[in-house]
Design a protein around this motif. Sequence first.
Motif, mmCIF file in Angstrom:
data_model
loop_
_atom_site.group_PDB
_atom_site.id
_atom_site.type_symbol
_atom_site.label_atom_id
_atom_site.label_comp_id
_atom_site.label_asym_id
_atom_site.label_seq_id
_atom_site.Cartn_x
_atom_site.Cartn_y
_atom_site.Cartn_z
ATOM 1 N N GLY A 225 85.032 -8.729 -2.995
ATOM 2 C CA GLY A 225 84.321 -7.554 -3.489
ATOM 3 C C GLY A 225 84.857 -6.252 -2.937
ATOM 4 N N GLY A 226 84.305 -5.170 -3.445
ATOM 5 C CA GLY A 226 84.672 -3.835 -2.976
ATOM 6 C C GLY A 226 83.510 -2.880 -3.164
ATOM 7 N N ASN A 227 83.618 -1.739 -2.519
ATOM 8 C CA ASN A 227 82.610 -0.691 -2.660
ATOM 9 C C ASN A 227 83.332 0.635 -2.462
ATOM 10 N N ALA A 228 84.220 0.937 -3.422
ATOM 11 C CA ALA A 228 85.228 1.979 -3.251
ATOM 12 C C ALA A 228 84.623 3.366 -3.071
ATOM 13 N N LEU B 287 88.682 -2.584 -0.160
ATOM 14 C CA LEU B 287 89.587 -2.927 -1.256
ATOM 15 C C LEU B 287 90.336 -1.698 -1.769
ATOM 16 N N SER B 288 89.604 -0.623 -2.068
ATOM 17 C CA SER B 288 90.248 0.568 -2.624
ATOM 18 C C SER B 288 89.425 1.800 -2.277
ATOM 19 N N ALA B 289 90.050 2.975 -2.472
ATOM 20 C CA ALA B 289 89.395 4.246 -2.194
ATOM 21 C C ALA B 289 90.201 5.341 -2.880
ATOM 22 N N SER B 290 89.606 6.521 -2.985
ATOM 23 C CA SER B 290 90.354 7.667 -3.503
ATOM 24 C C SER B 290 89.958 8.920 -2.737
ATOM 25 N N ALA C 137 91.456 0.846 3.369
ATOM 26 C CA ALA C 137 91.454 0.218 2.055
ATOM 27 C C ALA C 137 92.869 -0.192 1.702
ATOM 28 N N GLY C 138 92.998 -1.273 0.961
ATOM 29 C CA GLY C 138 94.309 -1.777 0.592
ATOM 30 C C GLY C 138 94.978 -0.974 -0.506
ATOM 31 N N MET C 139 94.224 -0.198 -1.266
ATOM 32 C CA MET C 139 94.785 0.659 -2.311
ATOM 33 C C MET C 139 94.081 2.005 -2.249
ATOM 34 N N VAL C 140 94.849 3.093 -2.181
ATOM 35 C CA VAL C 140 94.291 4.440 -2.103
ATOM 36 C C VAL C 140 94.909 5.293 -3.204
ATOM 37 N N TRP C 141 94.070 5.909 -4.012
ATOM 38 C CA TRP C 141 94.530 6.860 -5.018
ATOM 39 C C TRP C 141 94.332 8.289 -4.508
ATOM 40 N N ALA D 27 100.264 -3.916 -6.578
ATOM 41 C CA ALA D 27 99.766 -4.949 -5.675
ATOM 42 C C ALA D 27 98.359 -4.608 -5.194
ATOM 43 N N VAL D 28 97.520 -5.628 -5.089
ATOM 44 C CA VAL D 28 96.146 -5.496 -4.593
ATOM 45 C C VAL D 28 96.043 -6.264 -3.286
ATOM 46 N N ASN D 29 95.490 -5.601 -2.271
ATOM 47 C CA ASN D 29 95.409 -6.198 -0.945
ATOM 48 C C ASN D 29 94.131 -5.718 -0.277
#
Length: 476
Positions: free
Chosen positions: A251-254, A407-410, A428-432, A444-446
Amino acid sequence: MPTRFQNIVNGRPTPARASGDRAVLNPSTGETIVEVADSSPADVADAVAAADAAFPGWSRLTPAGRHKVLTRLADALEDNAADVVDLEVANAGKPVSAFRDEEFPDCVDGIRLSAAAGRSLTANASGEYLDGVTSSFRREPIGVVGAITPWNYPLLQAIAKIVPALAVGNTMVIKPSELTPLSTVRFVEIANEILPPGVLNVVMGDGPGAGAALTADPRVGVVSFTGSVAGGRAVAVAAAQGLRKSVMELGGNAPAVVFADADIPRAARLLAASALFNTGQECMASSRILVEESAHDELVAGLKAELENVRLGDARDEATTLGPMISQKQLDRALGLLDRRSGTAEVLTGGKRPESDGFFLEPTLITGLRQDDELVQTEVFAPVVTVQPFRGEEQALAMANGTPYGLSASVWSSDTGRTARFARDLRAGMVWVNEHLLFGPDCAVNGFGESGFGIENGLMGATEFTRLKHVLTSHH
């Protein structure tokens, strides 16, 4: 029961030992599409046996040989586009225009990208690391992959696991979610018109039944799971007990961190769109927005206008922009989180279930939440957006990193120094930067923290399905 919705084992439609005891629903209407059988442990064992028997022949093909076979899958999927799109829209409740025009092309592109992965694997350079001995390194397939996919991206997640694993020489048994098996079963059916028997098998059933049997089978060399944190823990423990590898995308809670010097109207537009994509049932959705105090009211007003401008309806309607949630259970969970919101929280729009036979929830915007509120700390997985103000970089970063997920963030700002600092410090494994939910098969997702471990997508994702062998050759 249509033949296509049976298990597919060793290249053939195969009835499960049970029959017709699980309804697969259309979430737009709540009606049953078809009934399918739950696979027994014996059914799963048969599928694993088929994959295990197919492994020597498939793994010994050259990378170019596997690539040639797998690239035909992309063409075959395109040839069957109308059928597959209809199944996913009906079964997963995805607005037809969004799935057909955005997600389905990524599915096809993902096959073409991942099919080449086996021709691009890397390892250390060969050389004389010891006197009189030449070391060389091989990346080899692991064996049978057990894949378990979620209900929110049935076809996309199936392809993200199937094609890279097969491209590097593994065989597979995949278990799709019991809620959304139809497009995956159809894809496997299409694939088995091209692949050798046993290379790709599909079994239907739930996690405690078919999923547990798959992860416990000692012939499964690696388990790839996408789903909830609770489900991932159970799968990872089962794999670890057999000392087998697992890859977890959970899961995530970006957090989306918006500073006052950002383009606020653009941020409102893009953040609303990414928060509502797939009805918010997206682990990287921008559902948790943090905004600098001086820009709070402007951003909230923009978000509210965007959320009130959606078209809620049957996913098969071309005019629909927001479809249903996947099930009554998921809808009830979201409504429960809204009902339990703190006394300081204010619902600015939405928050209710409209009168409908389907599993719909109005797009919802909430302000006034505290950092420890359940709606902030929990992955809501619904068309619900929360907005919290902050006063400076230090507080913003603490709030953004202040959940168990990663998982991710921006980050949104015109200050490039600030965005560089946040790209470095966000856990987070992915940042925009000044975007959110830009994504494609190459990306890639990490996950960090409770969002999992291991990599999916791209060449690095394919490498997860290999093991490294060191060969030392004496000069004597």
